[in-house]
Design a protein around this motif. Structure first.
Motif, PDB file in Angstrom:
ATOM      1  N   TRP A  32       0.802  -1.212   0.000  1.00  0.00           N
ATOM      2  CA  TRP A  32       0.000   0.000   0.000  1.00  0.00           C
ATOM      3  C   TRP A  32       0.836   1.264   0.000  1.00  0.00           C
ATOM      4  N   GLY A  33       0.482   2.172  -0.897  1.00  0.00           N
ATOM      5  CA  GLY A  33       1.102   3.486  -0.924  1.00  0.00           C
ATOM      6  C   GLY A  33       0.283   4.426  -0.057  1.00  0.00           C
ATOM      7  N   ALA A  34       0.648   5.673  -0.039  1.00  0.00           N
ATOM      8  CA  ALA A  34      -0.003   6.655   0.832  1.00  0.00           C
ATOM      9  C   ALA A  34      -1.499   6.784   0.573  1.00  0.00           C
ATOM     10  N   LEU A  35      -1.929   6.875  -0.675  1.00  0.00           N
ATOM     11  CA  LEU A  35      -3.357   7.030  -0.959  1.00  0.00           C
ATOM     12  C   LEU A  35      -4.107   5.714  -0.930  1.00  0.00           C
ATOM     13  N   ARG A  36      -3.470   4.654  -1.398  1.00  0.00           N
ATOM     14  CA  ARG A  36      -4.167   3.366  -1.473  1.00  0.00           C
ATOM     15  C   ARG A  36      -4.598   2.886  -0.100  1.00  0.00           C
ATOM     16  N   ILE A  37      -3.864   3.232   0.910  1.00  0.00           N
ATOM     17  CA  ILE A  37      -4.183   2.731   2.247  1.00  0.00           C
ATOM     18  C   ILE A  37      -5.570   3.161   2.707  1.00  0.00           C
ATOM     19  N   PHE A  38      -6.116   4.229   2.179  1.00  0.00           N
ATOM     20  CA  PHE A  38      -7.425   4.689   2.630  1.00  0.00           C
ATOM     21  C   PHE A  38      -8.579   3.966   1.952  1.00  0.00           C
ATOM     22  N   PHE A  39      -8.401   3.466   0.747  1.00  0.00           N
ATOM     23  CA  PHE A  39      -9.519   2.914  -0.010  1.00  0.00           C
ATOM     24  C   PHE A  39      -9.397   1.445  -0.387  1.00  0.00           C
ATOM     25  N   GLU A  40      -8.209   0.844  -0.275  1.00  0.00           N
ATOM     26  CA  GLU A  40      -8.059  -0.554  -0.662  1.00  0.00           C
ATOM     27  C   GLU A  40      -8.620  -1.458   0.434  1.00  0.00           C
ATOM     28  N   THR A  41      -9.330  -2.487   0.011  1.00  0.00           N
ATOM     29  CA  THR A  41      -9.933  -3.440   0.946  1.00  0.00           C
ATOM     30  C   THR A  41      -8.902  -4.496   1.335  1.00  0.00           C
ATOM     31  N   SER A  42      -9.334  -5.487   2.079  1.00  0.00           N
ATOM     32  CA  SER A  42      -8.451  -6.584   2.461  1.00  0.00           C
ATOM     33  C   SER A  42      -8.059  -7.438   1.257  1.00  0.00           C
ATOM     34  N   GLY A  50     -17.430   5.504  -0.894  1.00  0.00           N
ATOM     35  CA  GLY A  50     -18.818   5.910  -0.719  1.00  0.00           C
ATOM     36  C   GLY A  50     -19.480   5.231   0.463  1.00  0.00           C
ATOM     37  N   ASP A  51     -20.783   5.051   0.351  1.00  0.00           N
ATOM     38  CA  ASP A  51     -21.579   4.562   1.466  1.00  0.00           C
ATOM     39  C   ASP A  51     -21.247   3.147   1.917  1.00  0.00           C
ATOM     40  N   VAL A  52     -20.619   2.337   1.075  1.00  0.00           N
ATOM     41  CA  VAL A  52     -20.294   0.964   1.479  1.00  0.00           C
ATOM     42  C   VAL A  52     -19.059   0.890   2.356  1.00  0.00           C
ATOM     43  N   ARG A  53     -18.258   1.971   2.390  1.00  0.00           N
ATOM     44  CA  ARG A  53     -16.987   1.963   3.117  1.00  0.00           C
ATOM     45  C   ARG A  53     -17.183   2.336   4.570  1.00  0.00           C
ATOM     46  N   SER A  54     -16.612   1.534   5.442  1.00  0.00           N
ATOM     47  CA  SER A  54     -16.628   1.813   6.876  1.00  0.00           C
ATOM     48  C   SER A  54     -15.870   3.108   7.145  1.00  0.00           C
ATOM     49  N   GLY A  55     -16.455   3.990   7.912  1.00  0.00           N
ATOM     50  CA  GLY A  55     -15.810   5.245   8.248  1.00  0.00           C
ATOM     51  C   GLY A  55     -16.114   6.371   7.279  1.00  0.00           C
ATOM     52  N   VAL A  64     -18.395  11.173  -4.084  1.00  0.00           N
ATOM     53  CA  VAL A  64     -17.889  11.607  -5.390  1.00  0.00           C
ATOM     54  C   VAL A  64     -16.375  11.785  -5.331  1.00  0.00           C
ATOM     55  N   GLY A  65     -15.890  12.428  -4.295  1.00  0.00           N
ATOM     56  CA  GLY A  65     -14.447  12.620  -4.140  1.00  0.00           C
ATOM     57  C   GLY A  65     -13.707  11.307  -3.994  1.00  0.00           C
ATOM     58  N   GLU A  66     -14.252  10.413  -3.175  1.00  0.00           N
ATOM     59  CA  GLU A  66     -13.621   9.112  -2.991  1.00  0.00           C
ATOM     60  C   GLU A  66     -13.622   8.324  -4.297  1.00  0.00           C
ATOM     61  N   GLY A  67     -14.718   8.389  -5.013  1.00  0.00           N
ATOM     62  CA  GLY A  67     -14.819   7.668  -6.284  1.00  0.00           C
ATOM     63  C   GLY A  67     -13.803   8.147  -7.304  1.00  0.00           C
ATOM     64  N   SER A  68     -13.622   9.457  -7.392  1.00  0.00           N
ATOM     65  CA  SER A  68     -12.653   9.984  -8.361  1.00  0.00           C
ATOM     66  C   SER A  68     -11.229   9.587  -7.983  1.00  0.00           C
ATOM     67  N   VAL A  74      -7.243   2.693  -9.361  1.00  0.00           N
ATOM     68  CA  VAL A  74      -7.465   1.535 -10.235  1.00  0.00           C
ATOM     69  C   VAL A  74      -6.482   1.585 -11.399  1.00  0.00           C
ATOM     70  N   HIS A  75      -6.330   2.753 -12.004  1.00  0.00           N
ATOM     71  CA  HIS A  75      -5.369   2.900 -13.098  1.00  0.00           C
ATOM     72  C   HIS A  75      -3.955   2.573 -12.630  1.00  0.00           C
ATOM     73  N   GLN A  76      -3.589   3.041 -11.447  1.00  0.00           N
ATOM     74  CA  GLN A  76      -2.267   2.761 -10.885  1.00  0.00           C
ATOM     75  C   GLN A  76      -2.091   1.265 -10.668  1.00  0.00           C
ATOM     76  N   THR A  77      -3.115   0.620 -10.129  1.00  0.00           N
ATOM     77  CA  THR A  77      -3.067  -0.819  -9.866  1.00  0.00           C
ATOM     78  C   THR A  77      -2.909  -1.610 -11.161  1.00  0.00           C
ATOM     79  N   LEU A  78      -3.674  -1.233 -12.182  1.00  0.00           N
ATOM     80  CA  LEU A  78      -3.581  -1.930 -13.468  1.00  0.00           C
ATOM     81  C   LEU A  78      -2.210  -1.726 -14.124  1.00  0.00           C
ATOM     82  N   HIS A  79      -1.626  -0.557 -13.902  1.00  0.00           N
ATOM     83  CA  HIS A  79      -0.300  -0.278 -14.456  1.00  0.00           C
ATOM     84  C   HIS A  79       0.760  -1.153 -13.811  1.00  0.00           C
ATOM     85  N   GLU A  80       0.585  -1.433 -12.522  1.00  0.00           N
ATOM     86  CA  GLU A  80       1.549  -2.256 -11.785  1.00  0.00           C
ATOM     87  C   GLU A  80       1.506  -3.690 -12.291  1.00  0.00           C
TER      88      GLU A  80
END
Length: 80
Positions: A32-42, A50-55, A64-68, A74-80
């Motif tokens: 996990w990088g700095a940004l991924r740690i907030f939105f990546e699941t287990s 959005g509404d499905v995320r705890s916290g 909307v902000g989280e989605g963008s 996702v693009h970063q992950t696919l590039h890796e």
């Protein structure tokens, strides 16, 4: 729908990033990088926003902000 696939809290919301520390393996933590740690699941490469995320603030503007941000991740992950 996500039950059994990703870690969820007691209310059924999907845990991400910092909320996962007791559940994740060291292998996942190292990815996990700095940004991924907030939105990546287990499940590496799977993001929750959005509404499905705890916290989450449960507000449209927040989702909307989280989605963008997640699209960029996702693009970063696919590039890796």
């Amino acid at each position: 729908m996500a039950r059994g696939c990703v870690v969820q809290d007691k209310q059924g919301f999907i845990k991400t990033g910092p909320n996962l520390t007791p559940e994740i393996s060291p292998a996942h933590a190292g990815r996990w990088g700095a940004l991924r740690i907030f939105f990546e699941t287990s499940l590496p490469g799977v993001f929750a926003v959005g509404d499905v995320r705890s916290g989450n603030m449960k507000r449209v503007a927040s989702a909307v902000g989280e989605g963008s941000t997640a699209i960029s991740l996702v693009h970063q992950t696919l590039h890796e």
